[in-house]
Design a protein around this motif. Sequence first.
Motif, PDB file in Angstrom:
ATOM      1  N   UNK A  22       0.871  -1.407  -0.122  1.00 59.62           N
ATOM      2  CA  UNK A  22      -0.113   0.078   0.027  1.00 59.62           C
ATOM      3  C   UNK A  22       0.824   1.438   0.028  1.00 59.62           C
ATOM      4  N   UNK A  23       0.555   2.153  -0.811  1.00 65.07           N
ATOM      5  CA  UNK A  23       1.280   3.360  -0.943  1.00 65.07           C
ATOM      6  C   UNK A  23       1.516   4.353  -0.022  1.00 65.07           C
ATOM      7  N   UNK A  24       0.842   4.120   0.923  1.00 58.23           N
ATOM      8  CA  UNK A  24       1.153   4.980   2.331  1.00 58.23           C
ATOM      9  C   UNK A  24       1.251   3.957   3.688  1.00 58.23           C
ATOM     10  N   UNK A  25       1.525   2.697   3.432  1.00 56.05           N
ATOM     11  CA  UNK A  25       1.791   1.921   4.417  1.00 56.05           C
ATOM     12  C   UNK A  25       0.546   1.349   4.904  1.00 56.05           C
ATOM     13  N   UNK A  61      -3.321  -1.668  16.633  1.00 53.97           N
ATOM     14  CA  UNK A  61      -2.087  -2.536  16.569  1.00 53.97           C
ATOM     15  C   UNK A  61      -1.256  -2.083  15.332  1.00 53.97           C
ATOM     16  N   UNK A  62      -1.975  -2.337  14.345  1.00 53.05           N
ATOM     17  CA  UNK A  62      -1.339  -2.404  12.745  1.00 53.05           C
ATOM     18  C   UNK A  62      -0.950  -1.009  12.669  1.00 53.05           C
ATOM     19  N   UNK A  63      -1.648   0.116  12.862  1.00 50.62           N
ATOM     20  CA  UNK A  63      -1.386   1.488  12.591  1.00 50.62           C
ATOM     21  C   UNK A  63      -0.361   1.521  13.484  1.00 50.62           C
ATOM     22  N   UNK A  64      -0.154   1.292  14.762  1.00 51.16           N
ATOM     23  CA  UNK A  64       0.977   1.762  15.677  1.00 51.16           C
ATOM     24  C   UNK A  64       2.223   1.081  15.192  1.00 51.16           C
ATOM     25  N   UNK A  91      -0.590 -12.778   3.207  1.00 52.03           N
ATOM     26  CA  UNK A  91       0.594 -12.143   2.471  1.00 52.03           C
ATOM     27  C   UNK A  91       0.044 -11.634   1.274  1.00 52.03           C
ATOM     28  N   UNK A  92      -0.833 -12.052   0.580  1.00 51.77           N
ATOM     29  CA  UNK A  92      -1.455 -11.605  -0.451  1.00 51.77           C
ATOM     30  C   UNK A  92      -2.063 -10.229  -0.447  1.00 51.77           C
ATOM     31  N   UNK A  93      -2.948  -9.952   0.735  1.00 49.79           N
ATOM     32  CA  UNK A  93      -3.262  -8.917   1.161  1.00 49.79           C
ATOM     33  C   UNK A  93      -2.444  -7.823   1.441  1.00 49.79           C
ATOM     34  N   UNK A  94      -1.334  -8.289   2.080  1.00 48.74           N
ATOM     35  CA  UNK A  94      -0.154  -7.118   2.557  1.00 48.74           C
ATOM     36  C   UNK A  94       0.467  -6.651   1.254  1.00 48.74           C
ATOM     37  N   UNK A  95       0.656  -7.759   0.175  1.00 48.47           N
ATOM     38  CA  UNK A  95       1.612  -7.345  -0.948  1.00 48.47           C
ATOM     39  C   UNK A  95       0.412  -6.740  -1.960  1.00 48.47           C
ATOM     40  N   UNK A  96      -0.661  -6.288  -1.682  1.00 47.04           N
ATOM     41  CA  UNK A  96      -1.465  -5.503  -2.812  1.00 47.04           C
ATOM     42  C   UNK A  96      -1.742  -4.238  -2.358  1.00 47.04           C
ATOM     43  N   UNK A  97      -1.770  -3.388  -3.130  1.00 47.23           N
ATOM     44  CA  UNK A  97      -1.935  -1.839  -2.815  1.00 47.23           C
ATOM     45  C   UNK A  97      -3.304  -1.770  -2.571  1.00 47.23           C
ATOM     46  N   UNK A  98      -3.687  -1.746  -1.296  1.00 45.66           N
ATOM     47  CA  UNK A  98      -5.129  -1.851  -1.059  1.00 45.66           C
ATOM     48  C   UNK A  98      -5.715  -0.094  -1.142  1.00 45.66           C
ATOM     49  N   UNK A  99      -4.744   0.506  -1.268  1.00 48.55           N
ATOM     50  CA  UNK A  99      -5.141   1.975  -1.591  1.00 48.55           C
ATOM     51  C   UNK A  99      -5.733   2.188  -2.882  1.00 48.55           C
ATOM     52  N   UNK A 125      -6.066   0.340   4.831  1.00 48.54           N
ATOM     53  CA  UNK A 125      -5.424  -0.992   4.745  1.00 48.54           C
ATOM     54  C   UNK A 125      -5.412  -1.839   6.068  1.00 48.54           C
ATOM     55  N   UNK A 126      -5.108  -1.149   7.034  1.00 47.41           N
ATOM     56  CA  UNK A 126      -4.833  -1.699   8.262  1.00 47.41           C
ATOM     57  C   UNK A 126      -6.353  -2.355   8.686  1.00 47.41           C
ATOM     58  N   UNK A 127      -7.538  -1.503   8.300  1.00 50.91           N
ATOM     59  CA  UNK A 127      -8.708  -2.032   8.456  1.00 50.91           C
ATOM     60  C   UNK A 127      -9.169  -3.436   7.880  1.00 50.91           C
ATOM     61  N   UNK A 128      -8.806  -3.341   6.522  1.00 51.70           N
ATOM     62  CA  UNK A 128      -8.986  -4.537   5.518  1.00 51.70           C
ATOM     63  C   UNK A 128      -8.268  -5.812   6.109  1.00 51.70           C
ATOM     64  N   UNK A 129      -7.092  -5.438   6.506  1.00 51.75           N
ATOM     65  CA  UNK A 129      -6.124  -6.584   6.976  1.00 51.75           C
ATOM     66  C   UNK A 129      -6.565  -7.253   8.443  1.00 51.75           C
ATOM     67  N   UNK A 130      -7.074  -6.204   9.207  1.00 51.68           N
ATOM     68  CA  UNK A 130      -7.445  -6.636  10.623  1.00 51.68           C
ATOM     69  C   UNK A 130      -8.845  -7.355  10.606  1.00 51.68           C
TER      70      UNK A 130
END
Length: 102
Positions: free
Chosen positions: A10-13, A53-56, A92-100, A18-23
């Motif tokens: 994701x472009x801005x981490x 936790x993800x955002x921090x 891993x697939x989620x994290x390595x996708x630009x969710x933005x 993205x943290x919401x989708x992943x969590x």
Amino acid sequence: MHERKAVIASRVGLHARPAGIFAEAVGELTIEVPIALEDNAAEDAMDASSILSLMSLGAANSDIVILRAEAEGEGEGEGEGAVAVAALGALITLLETDLDAE
């Protein structure tokens, strides 16, 4: 215990969206998944089902994170770790996708 590395796409981490989708994806699992930045010790890992936790965590674009998972009863029989392996693969697939971009 299974461990996998992922590069944050994701472009801005791992900010709010993205943290919401992943969590949410982690929260649907029946296993615990701790997450940590690659350079942090395993005991500093955070609960990946928590958006706060993800955002921090402070994971930015191109940072490497480590996910760990262990299925309940793992080691008691053949294929017990398959749940953990499959879950990590999907995460891993989620994290390595630009969710933005979606």
